[in-house]
Scaffold this active site. Structure first.
Site, PDB file in Angstrom:
ATOM      1  N   GLU A 248      35.212  35.299  31.098  1.00  0.00           N
ATOM      2  CA  GLU A 248      35.108  35.590  29.522  1.00  0.00           C
ATOM      3  C   GLU A 248      35.167  34.114  28.884  1.00  0.00           C
ATOM      4  O   GLU A 248      34.146  34.103  27.762  1.00  0.00           O
ATOM      5  CB  GLU A 248      36.223  36.261  29.123  1.00  0.00           C
ATOM      6  CG  GLU A 248      36.060  37.883  29.687  1.00  0.00           C
ATOM      7  CD  GLU A 248      37.419  38.730  29.545  1.00  0.00           C
ATOM      8  OE1 GLU A 248      37.545  39.365  28.223  1.00  0.00           O
ATOM      9  OE2 GLU A 248      38.186  38.528  30.430  1.00  0.00           O
TER      10      GLU A 248
ATOM     11  N   ALA B 115      39.624  36.738  40.319  1.00  0.00           N
ATOM     12  CA  ALA B 115      39.478  35.805  41.393  1.00  0.00           C
ATOM     13  C   ALA B 115      40.622  34.913  41.408  1.00  0.00           C
ATOM     14  O   ALA B 115      41.318  34.454  42.431  1.00  0.00           O
ATOM     15  CB  ALA B 115      37.960  35.030  41.519  1.00  0.00           C
TER      16      ALA B 115
ATOM     17  N   LEU C  12      35.574  28.881  43.000  1.00  0.00           N
ATOM     18  CA  LEU C  12      35.799  29.481  44.527  1.00  0.00           C
ATOM     19  C   LEU C  12      34.572  30.188  45.333  1.00  0.00           C
ATOM     20  O   LEU C  12      34.322  30.051  46.360  1.00  0.00           O
ATOM     21  CB  LEU C  12      36.830  30.763  44.274  1.00  0.00           C
ATOM     22  CG  LEU C  12      38.241  30.468  44.044  1.00  0.00           C
ATOM     23  CD1 LEU C  12      38.851  31.766  43.511  1.00  0.00           C
ATOM     24  CD2 LEU C  12      39.020  29.750  45.139  1.00  0.00           C
TER      25      LEU C  12
HETATM   26 MO1  MOS Z   1      37.444  42.014  29.935  1.00  0.00          MO
HETATM   27  S1  MOS Z   1      37.250  42.465  28.067  1.00  0.00           S
HETATM   28  O1  MOS Z   1      37.836  43.007  30.946  1.00  0.00           O
HETATM   29  O2  MOS Z   1      35.568  41.401  30.416  1.00  0.00           O
END
Ligand code: MOS
Length: 662
Positions: free
Chosen positions: A629, A417, A554
């Site tokens: 992540e 995003a 967003l």
């Molecule tokens: Mo990332 S390792 O594509 O969640």
């Protein structure tokens, strides 16, 4: 299939193709194979592993060095020196890895849920020795990816080769048991952490030395120190990785592939240091927050980690925590522990091109490079399109994950995003500019020479700041056309001009986290409550609060879902998930979801998330950074620290299970 040697347990050595899955399975079961055993190594702890010092793709993954921390740590009045371990872990999405490959007039069409359609196209063309323009990859949706589908896996090539051989479309699905050997996984790692501090808790130096698993025949770099080197204001730091070649398939990317384990290690060590200093672990982190990037000396584009820690502490009720381990118990003797940890994840931008077509009837077609794997990038695209074009989601047709609209750069590293919103906003701006010009040309003088940035599209009308407006359908009708287009590249500061050409070919072209004038990360603080029954000391996460700063939000619903998912990834990584290495034959033993335990409902109690929503307008004109992540970075550390606080037992490996606490 190409040579007599078998490189690792589970390597594909034959493929049976049949009219039905049952017939194919029957055929496969009748293949008889004989092997000559060879010596092998599958455990990071040694026994035959070959250390590969600096076997990294230099100079892309250099050691991270600032000054010489070792003598400073040696001389420090307070220090920690400890080694932490993480087990190999495997993705287990509900949607199986699956490909449909079809040849038409010498061209290959592949339908597969992937994060990297363009790279898959390139890989297939190379592997099958055909021109790139003879391959199309189509991936509109993926039912779970998170790094597993960011690289090309053997089954894709097998399906394409088999379809060419039999002259018919072939569907190939990798059974659950084979996922453990047929695709990427999170490498087993070892982290030697050293931190020195003065008596007030100020860090004088840090070291993070990693050993990480790779395969015998390929290199999977480990870049976890990139982030640990930049989370605190280290006066001196050394981060380095040694790769250890083992006889498994090559590990790969799995949700914060390096940062998850790196921050378990670092944030456990910081907790150990806080105890030695008799300092509150939140206060220690706030004290040592980095003001500028320790490695490059550059400014951070924005950084609100301290706010995440302070807001989290306030909402969690941290001030009620009793510092001593085992000091917080319920009336029935249940041990309660509260733990904290910080996390960060690099903010990247990848090359993306947005093409927007607005039709007279108000419908909009939008294409851009992105892959929807359930993380919600389509929702984020729709949110930006609504903001910039005033178009409701049900009037918007989004084309992504298809190599007919290049570049479909790999959607990974939490780039989705944050990356695609940049060209979409720019293309929408151009489209509004074109509409204003058309209106001006057709007698609406008020639209002449207006700044497109000041215009708004709402309800099918182009609005000017002065209150004037005109319907898009009228503008187009007066001009004698039935649609208007806008197109733009979304680049990053310092992005090399060749990045777009590389991305269109299928190669990776990340910018960040270091940009010419600044360094960019997303940040998070996790607060965890653990309860442990003293008789059967199985740790349970009873409460988890995570506060994150990833710039502008967003799409609140999908961003919050990413955070909740990250917390669950963290619980699984911390408490249950381990791919058990088979020392007899190599490979992984628990290759099923009964024995490879992901966190399920019973493991997940109260989860709370909070988003600071502070746009980072230095990072991009949109101000949004990645959330996917960072959400699980540090989560395992907070859980381990809470377990220590509950039980007084410092467990320095993942996962932490009941047998560790008996
Ligand atoms: Mo990332 S390792 O594509 O969640």
């Amino acid at each position: 299939m190409q040579a007599p040697e078998v490189l690792y347990r589970g390597e594909c050595i034959a493929l049976a193709v049949a009219e039905t899955p049952e017939a194919a399975q029957e055929a496969a079961s009748r293949v008889r194979v004989s092997y000559d055993a060879q010596p092998f190594a599958v455990e990071l702890s040694g026994k035959g592993g070959v250390e590969v010092v600096q076997a990294k793709a230099m100079p892309y993954f250099p050691d991270l060095v600032k000054g010489d921390p070792a003598p400073l740590i040696d001389a420090a009045p307070v220090s920690v020196d400890a080694t932490y371990y993480s087990a190999a872990q495997h993705h287990n999405p509900l949607e199986m890895l699956s490909t449909v490959a079809e040849w038409r007039d010498g061209s290959l069409i592949v339908h597969e849920g992937t994060q990297a359609a363009q790279a898959m196209k390139l890989g297939l063309a190379i592997a099958l020795s055909i021109p790139e323009d003879k391959v199309r990859v189509i991936s509109p949706y993926v039912g779970g990816a998170f790094g597993q589908r960011g690289s090309i896996s053997p089954h894709t090539l097998l399906a394409a080769a088999a379809a060419r051989r039999v002259g018919r479309p072939v569907k190939l699905t990798v059974p659950r048991a084979q996922i453990f050997h047929a695709t990427s996984f999170r490498a087993a790692t070892e982290h030697h952490i050293r931190i020195g501090a003065d008596r007030d808790g100020r860090f004088v130096g840090g070291m993070h030395l990693v050993r990480s698993q790779t395969s015998r025949f390929d290199l999977m770099p480990y870049t976890g120190e990139e982030t640990t080197s930049r989370i605190y204001g280290w006066p001196a730091f050394r981060g380095a990785t040694t790769l250890v070649q083992l006889d498994t398939q090559t590990p790969g990317f799995m949700r914060a592939p390096m940062e998850m384990a790196s921050f378990f290690a670092l944030e456990s060590a910081v907790d150990e240091l806080a105890e030695k200093l008799s300092m509150d672990p939140v206060a220690l982190r706030v004290l040592n927050d980095a003001k500028t990037d320790p490695i490059s000396g550059k400014l951070f584009s924005s950084r609100n980690l301290v706010q995440c820690l302070q807001r989290g502490a306030e909402r969690f009720g941290w001030s009620r925590r009793k510092a001593a381990p085992r000091s917080m118990q319920l009336d029935d003797g249940t041990l309660v522990g509260w733990g904290v940890a910080a996390g960060a994840y690099p903010a990247y931008i990848t090359p993306a091109i947005a093409r927007i077509r607005m039709h007279a009837n108000g419908r909009v077609d939008l294409s851009v490079g992105a892959h929807e794997m359930g993380q919600g990038v389509r929702s984020a695209i729709a949110a930006v399109a609504e903001e910039e074009l005033g178009v409701p989601a049900d009037h918007l047709r989004i084309l992504i994950g298809d190599t007919i609209v290049p570049p479909q750069h790999v959607t990974a590293g939490s780039t989705g995003a944050a990356t695609v919103s940049i060209p979409i906003a720019k293309a929408a701006l151009r489209l509004r500019g074109t509409l204003a010009e058309l209106a001006a040309t057709n007698g609406r003088a008020a639209f002449a020479g207006v700044d497109p940035a000041a215009t708004r599209l709402r309800g099918g009308r182009l609005h000017l700041p002065g209150g004037e407006s005109e319907g898009v359908a009228n503008i187009l009708a007066s001009a004698g056309i039935d649609h208007v287009d806008g197109e733009a590249n979304g680049s990053a500061p310092g992005m090399k001009p060749e990045a777009f050409a590389q991305a269109a070919l299928g190669k990776v072209a990340f910018s960040g986290p270091e940009f010419p004038t600044h360094v960019s990360f997303s940040y998070i603080a996790h607060f965890v409550e653990i309860q442990v029954d003293p008789l059967v000391p199985r740790p349970r996460v009873t409460r988890m609060l995570s506060v994150a700063d990833f710039g502008r939000v967003l799409s609140r619903r999908t961003a919050e879902s990413q955070m909740l998912g990250g917390q669950v990834w963290g619980i699984g990584a911390a408490l249950t998930e381990a791919s058990e290495v088979d020392p007899r034959f190599g490979g992984f033993l628990n290759n099923n979801i009964a024995e490879y335990q992901i966190a399920v409902n019973a493991d997940v109690r109260s989860l709370e998330v909070e988003l600071l929503d502070a746009p980072d307008l230095t990072f991009s004109e949109i101000g949004a950074k990645g959330v996917g992540e960072v959400a699980c970075v540090g989560a395992a550390g907070a859980i381990a620290n809470a377990i220590y606080h509950a039980t007084g037992k410092r467990i320095r490996h993942l996962p932490i299970r009941v047998e560790d606490l008996i």
